[in-house]
Design an enzyme around this catalytic site. Structure first.
Site, short mmCIF file in Angstrom:
data_model
loop_
_atom_site.label_atom_id
_atom_site.label_comp_id
_atom_site.label_asym_id
_atom_site.label_seq_id
_atom_site.Cartn_x
_atom_site.Cartn_y
_atom_site.Cartn_z
N ASP A 180 -14.63 45.23 94.36
CA ASP A 180 -15.83 44.91 95.90
C ASP A 180 -16.74 44.02 94.66
OD1 ASP A 180 -16.95 44.03 98.10
OD2 ASP A 180 -16.33 45.95 98.84
N ASP A 189 -14.16 40.76 106.65
CA ASP A 189 -14.66 42.34 106.85
C ASP A 189 -15.04 41.98 108.26
OD1 ASP A 189 -15.44 43.79 104.29
OD2 ASP A 189 -17.67 43.81 104.52
#
Ligand code: GLA
Length: 700
Positions: free
Chosen positions: A439, A503
């Site tokens: 990430d 997301d």
């Protein structure tokens, strides 16, 4: 020495000439029949009133010294001098697919190397290198790639976005001036365009001319389309350099990120096909079938409870999931997003025996195990930061503003780099960890290293780290995530195996996001998950059929607490998982087709196999159509002469409809047999779906 070079491949021609020592791209576009050099010779323009007395030929360097008044290729200086360059050709070597050129400026004491390769998919890859051959430092402010753009291109198309809503197309007319898409986040960013396109006014998915460029870079970047007052148009891109970021000492060189450019007269799908084919042909492109993935993030967040995770694993095994990814929250003191980043050791408070027992549990069920990292980041509340507060990127002794309670580590600092490599390798020494999700949840600001801007070095360092992690751990796959889709670009793609597309797992929002991310990235590299109901991002509720059909068109997965589903939901997911596995060869190798559907309340798209023997299409009702009967389903890219067996398929249940009875073909017991030509000319009646429902059609 040759005075021209002609590259021709994949339906694209590139023609270069040397005039007065300058290197000119005289033509970039569709293949031209006949003698291109004669055609170019006749295209010399008038000498206008109130203009330079002789024709100017600024070429790829776009220099003032050659009479160019638009945005130049190079900006830089030697403490104020060498501010204007005049490069001349010193060497050229070319074939029908590649050209290498060296240009030099003896006064500015610079050497400029160019390499261009045109592949069989019409993808032109260009690499520039600038070397300081002088005795003093040369400060490089900017080095951009540019290609001439046909006068027929009258519009630009690129993408904007934000967290949870990436890749929104924006189309506008080209006018005199410069259209610039800047990205200054130190990562490509949610707002990063992936590609800058220029196109004719009527270009659509299936038709019209499109020119597209993309930069192989995950740091700061810029895309430009320029129309100067003399009527010339160009399209370009390059790295955005912070002041003083690149100062070349004697003999040092700056290697600009690679620049990709392609052209198609088959619309946006033609461009997507060129990108996909180019990407698929890379040796590092993943070869094994893309495993059905369950990512635990939205199922458990930071609540790492072993028995809960085991029940997720059990349900996943029943469904046929092939890879389980343990997301954020497994490492030291990481009970929420305020602490722990940087301390890459398993937290024994929640995993007293380490991760091995859960990894073994997953392994015994026949699934791979994946683990989350965010190596570039550190929470101020961490052992790492307390021990090494000087390891962050910063300027002027200031601490940059935190974002998601985190700061950025200086990866170009060898101590930081080796710390990360060692800690992560120690975790990966469990050879059953085959996959990491990496990430990058914040932007870089005030990102300095020893009083110099450090984003360029940081970007190179993460590429190096990814490459080294892979070479230390053969077979390791990496997923690039950055709060969803904020690091999706043609730079990092060379080091990773999957992108987390967004997301936002709301299926309706995903329709737009996946449709446009696919403009460059082939679907097998895009994570597409069935999310929970209601969506954790938007609060919308969707039936499983819509969520599952949406997630099918990518590297499919689940991101949802499936530990307490009904038996019916489990068997629906199992049937969908079987369908995905049966069809992933098609989904991940075929040609992506987006139909120009005449009603904007619906999307119609699909994948057709290379030999056109198999196809899957999805009709998506975004909202209700104004007409009772939405426009018919007319397909493209089929073999007109072939007979297709056509059926509506429901691997995850029927979509909901607003009808007494749907068109008979939807519920027919046996597939209909229809010719490709009829499917492309007459089509199929579209069922009247409830909004936010999708129909799946299989053709064989
Ligand atoms: C980011 C990612 C999510 C998840 C969280 C964990 O937001 O995009 O998928 O991994 O971080 O903190």
């Amino acid at each position: 020495m040759a005075s021209s070079a002609h590259l021709s491949s994949g339906g694209v021609d590139l023609y270069l000439e040397i005039i007065d020592g300058a290197l000119l791209v005289q033509y970039w576009g569709a293949t031209v029949a006949g003698n291109i050099s004669e055609a170019i010779a006749t295209s010399e323009k008038s000498i206008a009133n109130s203009a330079f007395d002789l024709a100017t030929h600024p070429g790829i360097m776009r220099e003032h010294s050659r009479g160019f008044l638009g945005h130049p290729t190079i900006s830089g200086h030697r403490d104020g001098s060498a501010w204007s360059t005049k490069f001349v050709l010193s060497w050229i070597d070319s074939t029908s697919k590649s050209v290498k050129v060296i240009l030099t400026d003896d006064f500015a004491e610079l050497k400029f190397s160019v390499e261009m390769n045109l592949d069989s998919f019409g993808m032109l890859k260009t690499s520039y290198e600038l070397t300081n051959t002088g005795n003093s430092d040369y400060t490089l402010d900017e080095l951009l790639y540019w290609l001439p753009l046909s006068d027929r291109a009258t519009q630009t198309l690129d993408f904007s976005g934000r967290w949870s809503n990436e890749r929104n197309p924006q189309r506008r007319d080209i006018a005199t001036g410069t259209w610039i898409r800047d990205s200054r986040e130190g990562r490509s960013g949610h707002n990063y365009t992936i590609t800058q396109m220029a196109l004719t006014e009527r270009s659509s998915f299936g038709t019209g001319e499109v020119w597209a460029v993309s930069l192989g870079w995950s740091g700061n970047s810029q895309y430009l389309v320029e129309r100067t007052f003399d009527g010339m148009q160009a399209i370009g891109a390059g790295e955005v350099l912070m002041p003083g970021e690149i100062i070349l000492k004697t003999g040092e060189k700056y290697c600009a990120p690679d620049f990709y450019a392609t052209y198609s007269r088959n619309g946006l799908d033609g461009i997507a096909e060129n990108f996909h084919s180019h990407i698929r042909a890379r040796p590092e492109h993943p070869k094994k079938p893309r495993p059905l993935t369950l990512n635990m993030w939205e199922a458990i967040y930071f609540d790492h409870n072993e028995s809960k995770i085991k029940s997720l694993v059990d349900a996943a095994a029943e469904i046929g999931v092939e890879r389980m990814v343990l997301d954020d929250g497994w490492f030291f003191e990481r009970r929420n997003d305020r602490a722990g980043l940087g301390d890459w050791v398993v937290d024994e408070k929640i995993w007293p025996l380490g991760l091995d027992p859960i990894i073994d549990y997953i392994d015994k069920k026949g699934m791979e195990f994946g683990l989350w990292f965010e190596g570039e980041m550190v929470n101020p509340d961490s052992q790492l930061f307390r021990n090494h507060p000087d390891w962050i990127l910063q300027e002027g002794g200031r601490t940059p503003p935190t974002w998601r309670h985190q700061l950025v580590l200086d990866l170009a600092n060898p101590e930081v780099y080796h710390y990360l490599l060692e800690k992560i390798n120690a975790i990966l020494s469990n050879r059953k960890i085959k996959y990491i999700k990496w990430d990058h949840n914040r932007v870089l600001v005030d990102a300095g290293n020893s009083s110099r801007a450090a984003i360029h070095r940081q970007t190179k360092a993460i590429y190096r780290l990814f490459a080294e992690l892979k070479s230390c751990n053969p077979g390791l796959e990496i997923e690039s995530c950055a709060s969803g889709g904020a690091r999706i670009d043609l730079g990092v793609i060379n080091y990773i195996d999957r992108f987390w597309t967004s997301d936002n797992n709301d299926a309706l929002e995903r329709q737009n996001n996946q449709r446009w991310t696919m403009q460059v990235i082939p679907p097998e590299l895009l994570g597409t998950h069935i999310g929970p109901n209601p969506s954790h991002q938007t609060g919308r509720t969707h039936n499983l059929s819509f969520r599952a059909t949406t997630a099918l068109f990518g590297h499919a997965g689940i991101e949802w607490d499936i530990s307490n589903l009904s038996q019916e939901e489990i068997s629906t997911l199992k049937s969908w998982a079987d369908f995905y596995k049966k069809n992933r060869k098609l989904l991940h190798n075929g040609k992506n087709v987006r139909i120009d559907y005449p009603d904007d309340s619906g999307f119609l798209y699909g994948v057709v196999s290379a030999d056109k023997s198999h196809a899957l299409f999805s009709y998506v009702q975004l909202r209700t159509s104004i007409a009772v009967h939405p426009p018919v389903i007319i397909l493209r890219e089929l073999d007109p002469l072939r007979q297709y067996k056509v059926s509506a398929v429901f691997p995850a249940g029927m979509p909901e409809m607003m009808v007494v009875t749907p068109p008979p073909w939807i519920t027919a017991k046996n597939p209909l047999t229809i010719s490709g030509s009829a499917l492309m000319e007459i089509g199929l009646p579209t069922p009247i779906l409830r909004p936010e429902n999708a129909l799946l059609i299989e053709l064989q």
